[in-house]
Design an enzyme around this catalytic site. Structure first.
Site, PDB file in Angstrom:
ATOM      1  N   ARG A   1       1.258  -1.219   0.387  1.00  0.00           N
ATOM      2  CA  ARG A   1       0.554  -0.079  -0.097  1.00  0.00           C
ATOM      3  C   ARG A   1       0.475   0.963   0.421  1.00  0.00           C
ATOM      4  O   ARG A   1       0.431   2.458  -0.080  1.00  0.00           O
ATOM      5  CB  ARG A   1      -0.801  -0.076   1.033  1.00  0.00           C
ATOM      6  CG  ARG A   1      -1.839  -1.404   1.196  1.00  0.00           C
ATOM      7  CD  ARG A   1      -2.595  -1.250   2.862  1.00  0.00           C
ATOM      8  NE  ARG A   1      -3.762   0.172   2.796  1.00  0.00           N
ATOM      9  CZ  ARG A   1      -4.035  -0.266   4.047  1.00  0.00           C
ATOM     10  NH1 ARG A   1      -4.061  -0.973   4.742  1.00  0.00           N
ATOM     11  NH2 ARG A   1      -5.180   0.252   4.145  1.00  0.00           N
TER      12      ARG A   1
ATOM     13  N   LYS B   1      15.376  -7.012   4.229  1.00  0.00           N
ATOM     14  CA  LYS B   1      15.849  -6.050   5.579  1.00  0.00           C
ATOM     15  C   LYS B   1      17.246  -6.816   6.063  1.00  0.00           C
ATOM     16  O   LYS B   1      18.068  -5.723   6.688  1.00  0.00           O
ATOM     17  CB  LYS B   1      14.435  -6.126   5.934  1.00  0.00           C
ATOM     18  CG  LYS B   1      13.157  -5.507   5.737  1.00  0.00           C
ATOM     19  CD  LYS B   1      12.606  -5.281   7.138  1.00  0.00           C
ATOM     20  CE  LYS B   1      11.106  -5.213   7.123  1.00  0.00           C
ATOM     21  NZ  LYS B   1      10.065  -5.419   7.560  1.00  0.00           N
TER      22      LYS B   1
ATOM     23  N   ASP C   1      10.336  -0.044  12.058  1.00  0.00           N
ATOM     24  CA  ASP C   1       9.537  -0.263  12.490  1.00  0.00           C
ATOM     25  C   ASP C   1       9.951  -0.269  14.021  1.00  0.00           C
ATOM     26  O   ASP C   1       8.706  -0.762  14.088  1.00  0.00           O
ATOM     27  CB  ASP C   1       9.831  -2.045  11.957  1.00  0.00           C
ATOM     28  CG  ASP C   1      10.093  -2.305  10.181  1.00  0.00           C
ATOM     29  OD1 ASP C   1       9.029  -1.673   9.086  1.00  0.00           O
ATOM     30  OD2 ASP C   1      10.746  -3.347   9.684  1.00  0.00           O
TER      31      ASP C   1
ATOM     32  N   GLY D   1      12.571 -11.445  12.090  1.00  0.00           N
ATOM     33  CA  GLY D   1      13.264 -10.326  10.963  1.00  0.00           C
ATOM     34  C   GLY D   1      12.127  -9.084  12.530  1.00  0.00           C
ATOM     35  O   GLY D   1      12.444  -7.962  12.975  1.00  0.00           O
TER      36      GLY D   1
ATOM     37  N   ARG E   1      11.661 -23.819  19.069  1.00  0.00           N
ATOM     38  CA  ARG E   1      12.734 -22.948  20.327  1.00  0.00           C
ATOM     39  C   ARG E   1      13.883 -22.096  20.656  1.00  0.00           C
ATOM     40  O   ARG E   1      14.445 -21.444  21.017  1.00  0.00           O
ATOM     41  CB  ARG E   1      12.245 -24.133  21.335  1.00  0.00           C
ATOM     42  CG  ARG E   1      11.074 -24.445  22.361  1.00  0.00           C
ATOM     43  CD  ARG E   1      11.034 -25.549  23.404  1.00  0.00           C
ATOM     44  NE  ARG E   1      11.863 -25.225  24.217  1.00  0.00           N
ATOM     45  CZ  ARG E   1      11.589 -25.027  25.523  1.00  0.00           C
ATOM     46  NH1 ARG E   1      10.438 -24.030  25.642  1.00  0.00           N
ATOM     47  NH2 ARG E   1      12.384 -24.587  26.463  1.00  0.00           N
ATOM     48  N   GLU E   2      14.760 -22.920  19.088  1.00  0.00           N
ATOM     49  CA  GLU E   2      16.171 -22.524  19.774  1.00  0.00           C
ATOM     50  C   GLU E   2      16.175 -21.247  18.753  1.00  0.00           C
ATOM     51  O   GLU E   2      16.955 -20.539  19.236  1.00  0.00           O
ATOM     52  CB  GLU E   2      16.641 -23.633  18.162  1.00  0.00           C
ATOM     53  CG  GLU E   2      18.548 -23.007  18.031  1.00  0.00           C
ATOM     54  CD  GLU E   2      19.455 -23.276  19.520  1.00  0.00           C
ATOM     55  OE1 GLU E   2      20.310 -22.863  19.612  1.00  0.00           O
ATOM     56  OE2 GLU E   2      19.000 -23.916  20.497  1.00  0.00           O
TER      57      GLU E   2
ATOM     58  N   TYR F   1      -1.763  -7.181   9.035  1.00  0.00           N
ATOM     59  CA  TYR F   1      -2.660  -6.116   8.686  1.00  0.00           C
ATOM     60  C   TYR F   1      -3.320  -5.489   7.330  1.00  0.00           C
ATOM     61  O   TYR F   1      -4.301  -5.374   7.228  1.00  0.00           O
ATOM     62  CB  TYR F   1      -1.768  -4.136   9.125  1.00  0.00           C
ATOM     63  CG  TYR F   1      -1.052  -3.997   7.006  1.00  0.00           C
ATOM     64  CD1 TYR F   1      -0.570  -3.900   5.893  1.00  0.00           C
ATOM     65  CD2 TYR F   1       0.535  -4.551   7.598  1.00  0.00           C
ATOM     66  CE1 TYR F   1      -0.459  -3.614   5.052  1.00  0.00           C
ATOM     67  CE2 TYR F   1       1.581  -4.233   6.774  1.00  0.00           C
ATOM     68  CZ  TYR F   1       0.805  -3.771   5.386  1.00  0.00           C
ATOM     69  OH  TYR F   1       2.132  -3.779   3.887  1.00  0.00           O
TER      70      TYR F   1
END
Length: 444
Positions: free
Chosen positions: A203, A251, A287, A310, A333-334, A393
């Site tokens: 958007r 990123k 962010d 990220g 979990r790692e 979103y």
């Protein structure tokens, strides 16, 4: 045409401005001279008798009077630290930042009757003020020119060439088709865009192009979609792209191709904003601000972050900045452990979530995006009074948000993260502070 020259004292704004105006056949306005005319006294006396606050007030009034000026404007470097001034100067204009090495500036301004801005010795003051203003200078300028090794005449010729030349489309690249039409219509339009794969759903183009129109900026925002990031960066350099919004999966990948990365982005390990000036690419991360701003009222709370990618790194960074006690939970979990140990947090698996021990939950996983029937948490684990923030979103209301509201939780949809990070990103690219409410309205 309005051309604005700014920069620290001693970079040549007035001398270059006068000669550039003559070269282009345009009128010239010096804001310092206009300030003295309006105040009826010299600038050193304004500082001495009325103080810097009064000087800045008069400066704002003078700059506002030049909003529709057609010509060359020289303005003080302190002016662009005020986003309201930047909005006025940028409207239908091009802002040029003149720079020079601190040692050159010191040599040029030593003996000036202008009052110091700090109590530091001149050499230290120059370096300190340049450090403080660095981001404002970068964000407010379309063009950056180093005058340290150039004469006034050489600087004018460089500027005239930049401002009047028609940039050619680079060969050997897959240039987005809409850019061809934009450059044919107005060759000097500054280009921005989103870099990702995919990014056709974004958007951002609609939002940014509306903001550019609102603030009278000769900018255009497009999409740069490619399987890898390196060709996008090379094209951005070739086109002198002003700003990039960086999205998945680039990123982290884009960082090695940048000239500078700011401290926040480096700590997070991801860049979502790139600003170019003077041929250098500067990386930032907004962010984390998109997470932090909606949660300011929960400072010091106990928070759980769902996910370890990220977006989770930016989220943990934001929550730690809000003095929250953070636990990272992830299916693997790692991965949760690796992220948590970077920021000194607790960690575990999704099955270890305990609602009664949690004030804030932030979902950073894509669960609920592709399948609106899914949620990362069962509704019965949510507690009344908890704040639930879902970074997804699309759709605007996920199953997690819907169920949290039914359970009596405060809910924050992912659009709020987008709104606040976009406002911060817009300021980095333009130097203009746009209100979150304005961004929200333009997204509708």
């Amino acid at each position: 045409m309005k051309i604005v020259l700014t920069g620290y004292r001693g970079t040549g704004k007035t001398a270059v401005g006068r000669r550039l105006a003559h070269r282009l056949g345009l009128p010239f306005a010096d804001t310092d001279a206009l300030i003295e005319e309006k105040a009826g006294i010299a600038i050193p006396e304004i500082f001495e008798q009325r103080g810097e606050t009064a000087f800045r007030r008069i400066e704002r009034e003078v700059i506002a009077s030049l909003r529709n000026f057609n010509g060359v404007v020289s303005t003080g470097g302190g002016a662009v630290t005020d986003p309201a001034n930047v909005a006025m100067l940028r409207r239908d204009g091009t802002v040029v930042l003149l720079t020079a090495d601190p040692a050159v500036i010191e040599e040029r301004i030593r003996g000036s009757d202008r009052p110091g801005l700090t109590v530091l010795p001149l050499r230290d003051e120059i370096r300190e003020v340049l450090r403080e203003r660095r981001l404002a200078y970068l964000s407010s300028a379309d063009v950056c020119i180093d005058t340290g090794s150039c004469s006034v005449g050489e600087t004018v010729e460089k500027l005239a060439a930049l401002l009047t030349a028609v940039p050619a489309m680079p060969g050997g690249f897959s240039v987005p088709g809409d850019l061809m039409a934009v450059r044919e219509r107005d060759p000097l339009t500054r280009i921005c865009g989103i870099a990702g794969n995919p990014c056709s759903h974004s958007r951002s183009p609609a939002l940014y192009n509306r903001l550019f129109e609102e603030y009278g900026l000769h900018y255009y925002y497009t999409r740069f979609e490619w399987p890898t990031v390196e060709p996008i960066v090379r094209l951005a350099r070739a086109l002198d792209v002003r700003g990039l919004s960086v999205t998945i999966p680039f990123k982290q990948d884009i960082i090695p191709f940048l000239d500078e990365v700011d401290a926040d982005a480096a700590a997070i390990g991801a860049v979502n904003t790139v600003v170019q000036c003077g041929g250098r690419l500067h990386g930032f991360n907004t962010d984390w601000l998109g997470v932090k701003m909606p949660l300011e009222h929960r400072r010091g709370a106990r928070a759980v972050v769902l996910g370890a990618g990220g977006a989770a790194a930016a989220t943990v960074y934001a929550l730690r900045d809000l003095d929250m006690a953070v636990t990272v939970l992830n299916r693997t979990r790692e991965r949760a452990r690796i992220l948590a140990e970077r920021f000194g947090c607790a960690w575990g698996g999704f099955d270890e979530f305990e609602g009664r021990d949690t004030d804030v939950v932030v979902n950073t996983t894509p669960v609920g995006m592709e399948d609106a029937r899914r949620s990362p948490l069962p509704a019965d684990r949510l507690e009344r009074g908890m704040t639930v923030f879902d970074l997804v979103y699309t759709p605007p209301e996920t199953k997690l948000i819907r169920e949290a509201r039914m359970m009596g939780c405060e809910t924050i949809p992912g659009t709020e993260m987008f709104v606040h990070q976009a406002a911060a990103q817009f300021r980095l690219i333009t130097g203009i502070a746009v209100d979150a409410a304005c961004v929200r309205e333009m997204m509708q």
